[in-house]
Design a protein around this motif. Sequence first.
Motif, PDB file in Angstrom:
ATOM      1  N   GLY A 188     -11.193  -6.822  20.288  1.00 45.50           N
ATOM      2  CA  GLY A 188     -10.878  -5.952  21.416  1.00 45.50           C
ATOM      3  C   GLY A 188     -11.780  -4.735  21.490  1.00 45.50           C
ATOM      4  N   SER A 189     -12.380  -4.356  20.359  1.00 44.55           N
ATOM      5  CA  SER A 189     -13.291  -3.211  20.351  1.00 44.55           C
ATOM      6  C   SER A 189     -14.614  -3.509  21.043  1.00 44.55           C
ATOM      7  CB  SER A 189     -13.575  -2.770  18.907  1.00 44.55           C
ATOM      8  OG  SER A 189     -12.410  -2.304  18.272  1.00 44.55           O
ATOM      9  N   SER A 190     -14.871  -4.789  21.321  1.00 41.40           N
ATOM     10  CA  SER A 190     -16.170  -5.162  21.884  1.00 41.40           C
ATOM     11  C   SER A 190     -16.453  -4.465  23.207  1.00 41.40           C
ATOM     12  CB  SER A 190     -16.243  -6.680  22.077  1.00 41.40           C
ATOM     13  OG  SER A 190     -16.212  -7.351  20.844  1.00 41.40           O
ATOM     14  N   ALA A 191     -15.410  -4.214  23.995  1.00 41.38           N
ATOM     15  CA  ALA A 191     -15.629  -3.545  25.282  1.00 41.38           C
ATOM     16  C   ALA A 191     -16.305  -2.196  25.091  1.00 41.38           C
ATOM     17  CB  ALA A 191     -14.298  -3.376  26.007  1.00 41.38           C
ATOM     18  N   HIS A 192     -15.911  -1.466  24.040  1.00 41.69           N
ATOM     19  CA  HIS A 192     -16.553  -0.196  23.733  1.00 41.69           C
ATOM     20  C   HIS A 192     -17.930  -0.400  23.105  1.00 41.69           C
ATOM     21  CE1 HIS A 192     -12.954   2.470  24.218  1.00 41.69           C
ATOM     22  NE2 HIS A 192     -13.914   3.355  24.394  1.00 41.69           N
ATOM     23  N   SER A 193     -18.014  -1.332  22.175  1.00 42.41           N
ATOM     24  CA  SER A 193     -19.268  -1.549  21.445  1.00 42.41           C
ATOM     25  C   SER A 193     -20.409  -1.920  22.376  1.00 42.41           C
ATOM     26  CB  SER A 193     -19.088  -2.661  20.411  1.00 42.41           C
ATOM     27  OG  SER A 193     -18.039  -2.351  19.523  1.00 42.41           O
ATOM     28  N   ASN A 194     -20.065  -2.543  23.497  1.00 46.24           N
ATOM     29  CA  ASN A 194     -21.093  -3.016  24.411  1.00 46.24           C
ATOM     30  C   ASN A 194     -21.364  -2.058  25.563  1.00 46.24           C
ATOM     31  OD1 ASN A 194     -21.681  -5.462  23.028  1.00 46.24           O
ATOM     32  ND2 ASN A 194     -19.725  -6.263  23.735  1.00 46.24           N
ATOM     33  N   MET A 224       0.824  -1.212   0.000  1.00 42.70           N
ATOM     34  CA  MET A 224       0.000   0.000   0.000  1.00 42.70           C
ATOM     35  C   MET A 224       0.854   1.255   0.000  1.00 42.70           C
ATOM     36  SD  MET A 224      -2.831  -0.905   2.921  1.00 42.70           S
ATOM     37  CE  MET A 224      -1.577  -1.415   4.103  1.00 42.70           C
ATOM     38  N   ARG A 225       0.276   2.314  -0.515  1.00 41.84           N
ATOM     39  CA  ARG A 225       0.866   3.636  -0.351  1.00 41.84           C
ATOM     40  C   ARG A 225       0.846   4.006   1.128  1.00 41.84           C
ATOM     41  NH1 ARG A 225      -2.494   7.899  -3.340  1.00 41.84           N
ATOM     42  NH2 ARG A 225      -1.476   6.949  -5.158  1.00 41.84           N
ATOM     43  N   HIS A 226       1.928   4.575   1.613  1.00 37.35           N
ATOM     44  CA  HIS A 226       1.959   5.067   2.994  1.00 37.35           C
ATOM     45  C   HIS A 226       1.207   6.386   3.051  1.00 37.35           C
ATOM     46  CE1 HIS A 226       3.470   7.111   6.588  1.00 37.35           C
ATOM     47  NE2 HIS A 226       3.756   5.914   7.055  1.00 37.35           N
ATOM     48  N   ILE A 227       0.248   6.493   3.966  1.00 37.31           N
ATOM     49  CA  ILE A 227      -0.484   7.744   4.157  1.00 37.31           C
ATOM     50  C   ILE A 227      -0.415   8.154   5.620  1.00 37.31           C
ATOM     51  CG2 ILE A 227      -2.087   7.271   2.252  1.00 37.31           C
ATOM     52  CD1 ILE A 227      -4.214   6.585   4.397  1.00 37.31           C
ATOM     53  N   GLU A 228      -0.531   9.431   5.862  1.00 38.55           N
ATOM     54  CA  GLU A 228      -0.707   9.913   7.227  1.00 38.55           C
ATOM     55  C   GLU A 228      -2.180   9.732   7.561  1.00 38.55           C
ATOM     56  OE1 GLU A 228       1.750  10.682   9.121  1.00 38.55           O
ATOM     57  OE2 GLU A 228       3.207  10.520   7.484  1.00 38.55           O
ATOM     58  N   HIS A 229      -2.443   8.975   8.605  1.00 40.54           N
ATOM     59  CA  HIS A 229      -3.836   8.615   8.824  1.00 40.54           C
ATOM     60  C   HIS A 229      -4.178   8.564  10.301  1.00 40.54           C
ATOM     61  CE1 HIS A 229      -1.841   4.738   9.461  1.00 40.54           C
ATOM     62  NE2 HIS A 229      -2.917   4.376  10.162  1.00 40.54           N
ATOM     63  N   LEU A 230      -5.466   8.607  10.542  1.00 38.27           N
ATOM     64  CA  LEU A 230      -6.017   8.385  11.868  1.00 38.27           C
ATOM     65  C   LEU A 230      -6.542   6.957  11.893  1.00 38.27           C
ATOM     66  CD1 LEU A 230      -6.724   9.890  14.557  1.00 38.27           C
ATOM     67  CD2 LEU A 230      -8.991  10.318  13.575  1.00 38.27           C
ATOM     68  N   PRO A 231      -5.991   6.073  12.773  1.00 40.52           N
ATOM     69  CA  PRO A 231      -6.451   4.683  12.802  1.00 40.52           C
ATOM     70  C   PRO A 231      -7.761   4.556  13.577  1.00 40.52           C
ATOM     71  CG  PRO A 231      -4.694   4.998  14.407  1.00 40.52           C
ATOM     72  CD  PRO A 231      -4.877   6.318  13.709  1.00 40.52           C
ATOM     73  N   LEU A 232      -8.814   4.170  12.876  1.00 45.25           N
ATOM     74  CA  LEU A 232     -10.137   4.060  13.469  1.00 45.25           C
ATOM     75  C   LEU A 232     -10.651   2.638  13.319  1.00 45.25           C
ATOM     76  CD1 LEU A 232     -11.659   7.299  11.909  1.00 45.25           C
ATOM     77  CD2 LEU A 232     -10.669   7.070  14.192  1.00 45.25           C
ATOM     78  N   ALA A 233     -11.673   2.318  14.067  1.00 44.35           N
ATOM     79  CA  ALA A 233     -12.295   1.000  13.974  1.00 44.35           C
ATOM     80  C   ALA A 233     -13.739   1.092  14.442  1.00 44.35           C
ATOM     81  CB  ALA A 233     -11.538  -0.033  14.803  1.00 44.35           C
ATOM     82  N   ALA A 234     -14.534   0.167  13.979  1.00 45.69           N
ATOM     83  CA  ALA A 234     -15.918   0.048  14.463  1.00 45.69           C
ATOM     84  C   ALA A 234     -16.335  -1.404  14.321  1.00 45.69           C
ATOM     85  CB  ALA A 234     -16.862   0.952  13.682  1.00 45.69           C
ATOM     86  N   GLU A 235     -17.036  -1.900  15.321  1.00 43.33           N
ATOM     87  CA  GLU A 235     -17.635  -3.216  15.203  1.00 43.33           C
ATOM     88  C   GLU A 235     -19.003  -3.071  14.538  1.00 43.33           C
ATOM     89  OE1 GLU A 235     -15.984  -6.418  18.318  1.00 43.33           O
ATOM     90  OE2 GLU A 235     -17.630  -5.187  19.064  1.00 43.33           O
ATOM     91  N   VAL A 260     -24.231  -0.912  13.170  1.00 42.43           N
ATOM     92  CA  VAL A 260     -22.844  -0.456  13.283  1.00 42.43           C
ATOM     93  C   VAL A 260     -22.624   0.172  14.652  1.00 42.43           C
ATOM     94  CG1 VAL A 260     -21.041   1.008  12.295  1.00 42.43           C
ATOM     95  CG2 VAL A 260     -22.744  -0.063  10.794  1.00 42.43           C
ATOM     96  N   GLY A 261     -21.532  -0.204  15.290  1.00 41.30           N
ATOM     97  CA  GLY A 261     -21.188   0.333  16.601  1.00 41.30           C
ATOM     98  C   GLY A 261     -20.485   1.675  16.511  1.00 41.30           C
ATOM     99  N   PRO A 262     -20.047   2.215  17.645  1.00 35.74           N
ATOM    100  CA  PRO A 262     -19.407   3.529  17.660  1.00 35.74           C
ATOM    101  C   PRO A 262     -18.061   3.511  16.949  1.00 35.74           C
ATOM    102  CG  PRO A 262     -19.208   2.472  19.802  1.00 35.74           C
ATOM    103  CD  PRO A 262     -20.133   1.613  18.989  1.00 35.74           C
ATOM    104  N   VAL A 263     -17.703   4.650  16.364  1.00 38.17           N
ATOM    105  CA  VAL A 263     -16.392   4.811  15.739  1.00 38.17           C
ATOM    106  C   VAL A 263     -15.359   5.047  16.838  1.00 38.17           C
ATOM    107  CG1 VAL A 263     -14.995   6.195  14.164  1.00 38.17           C
ATOM    108  CG2 VAL A 263     -17.402   5.730  13.626  1.00 38.17           C
ATOM    109  N   LEU A 264     -14.287   4.270  16.803  1.00 39.43           N
ATOM    110  CA  LEU A 264     -13.267   4.322  17.843  1.00 39.43           C
ATOM    111  C   LEU A 264     -11.914   4.678  17.249  1.00 39.43           C
ATOM    112  CD1 LEU A 264     -14.190   0.926  19.553  1.00 39.43           C
ATOM    113  CD2 LEU A 264     -15.060   3.193  20.152  1.00 39.43           C
ATOM    114  N   ARG A 265     -11.108   5.339  18.032  1.00 39.55           N
ATOM    115  CA  ARG A 265      -9.704   5.572  17.672  1.00 39.55           C
ATOM    116  C   ARG A 265      -8.874   4.482  18.325  1.00 39.55           C
ATOM    117  NH1 ARG A 265      -5.993  10.710  19.654  1.00 39.55           N
ATOM    118  NH2 ARG A 265      -4.347  10.544  18.068  1.00 39.55           N
TER     119      ARG A 265
END
Length: 504
Positions: free
Chosen positions: A330-336, A227-238, A248-253
């Motif tokens: 690991g995001s489940s703690a937030h999603s729940n 992949m091309r390297h980009i400056e990014h904010l790493p996010l996730a959602a369950e 869709v669960g909450p957007v997390l950093r």
Amino acid sequence: MTTAPPASDPRSPEPAAPLVTAAEIRAHLRDSPQPVFYLSRSATNLVGLDRWVGGFHYVTLSDSWDGAHPRSFTPTNIPAIEPRGNVNVANWLLGNDQVQAYIASRTPAGYRPQIVLAMFDETSERLCAQLGYDLIMPSVALRTRLDSKIVTTQLGDEAGAASVPNLLTTITGWEDLRAQAEQAGLGERLVIQLAYGDSGRTTYFVASKTDFDRIANEIVGPRIKAMRHIEHLPLAAEAVITRAGTVVGPVLREITGHPELTAYRGGWSGSEMYPGLVDDGTRHRIGSLIERFCGRLAEEGYRGILEVSILLDTDTGEVYLGELNPRISGSSAHSNLTPGDTTPPLFAYHLLEYSGREFSLDLDAIRAEREAALAGQEWSTLVIQYPGPHVDRIVASPGTGRYRIIDGAAGLVFVDAERDWQGLADGEDAFWFRAIGDGDICGPGVDAGMLVIRARAQEEHYALTPLVKRLIPAVQSAYRGERIGTITRYWRAGVRVLREKLGR
């Protein structure tokens, strides 16, 4: 194979009416006699489900609640050389006679036990089938195929959920890599991923031949994603894929790569959410991308919980599909998180999907309710590792419960042995959920538990906040262990490997 129970009470000749309203769904989850058993080393990822699901039970190798939770069970006949690894733990628990007796005693006549596992294999599926249990998770074969970063990228492209500009290819060496990257316009700085593996361990950053030479043995030959390297904010959602659509669960950093928390560059150590993480427009674009991607996964036969990582390009504002984790994550703690008493935890929709009941979902109303319930709130979950430096038998550990954050080196003072973190009221409280306790064998890099705080964990520039930098050693210093000798340690490791090869 995973199966669902009958679509009605097995003692009733009439099919149950479809669940239509949110109140009906909540009542069904609360009142259904259907038993559900989550088997894992610890209950960390699904803590709090028992508040909403009347038949939900935790079966764990380590009792984080010290016997105080009425719907948690830990067998007493754990061998001196305990199983290691999430899959081995799940299979050992499934085969344990005390666990089987516990499940049988809490399964009403006419019902089949439903089993929830985060990590499992074909042996787990076979054991569940032999025992008459329903493993209510997507199959190993499907999860394994979709878990490939190559397949994720391909399916995302088909769904209109694009990844960072990339090549799916094989390479013969440095010159070949550079030639392909130049032709594809990927630039000089590359991010290379293998098809499988944790992102912190199989993601490589290559900007020079020196970088390449260090990892050449790993990436020359197999199919890779460059992949091309980009400056990014790493996010996730369950999200949960159901027959009525995707919730869709909450957007997390994501909290990644901090040496205070993990030894792996890019290694995941937790998540955070806070006001202003992303604006409303970006949040909706992320939700739309996830829904499109999940719609394609549904065509592959996927049902239930998953996590999607998202890369937000901080230079252009573009939202890209990252990776897929087709499992409880690991995001489940937030999603729940369930602020208030009307917003079910995200995993409840997974259980609803496998309940056998017909239902409909007002996805717009669910989204609005969840966003309103979490608006303005700050939450961080931090996975903290045992500090080591040796392999020890734990003789003292901080108990699960609510703590008060104080100034000074101590950092935390125990307040109350609560069951979960839903009741944290403000930024002056913290919750420690212990995964490793007294008597356990533990070494450097092993997850000791999860710390939950109602505050941000990272600064805008990714550094950990001063509060978090103070709380990590406060937790670690509460652990005390007695070192296991080298001969004993290697003997234990050898016996464990032999036992696992023999399937015992």
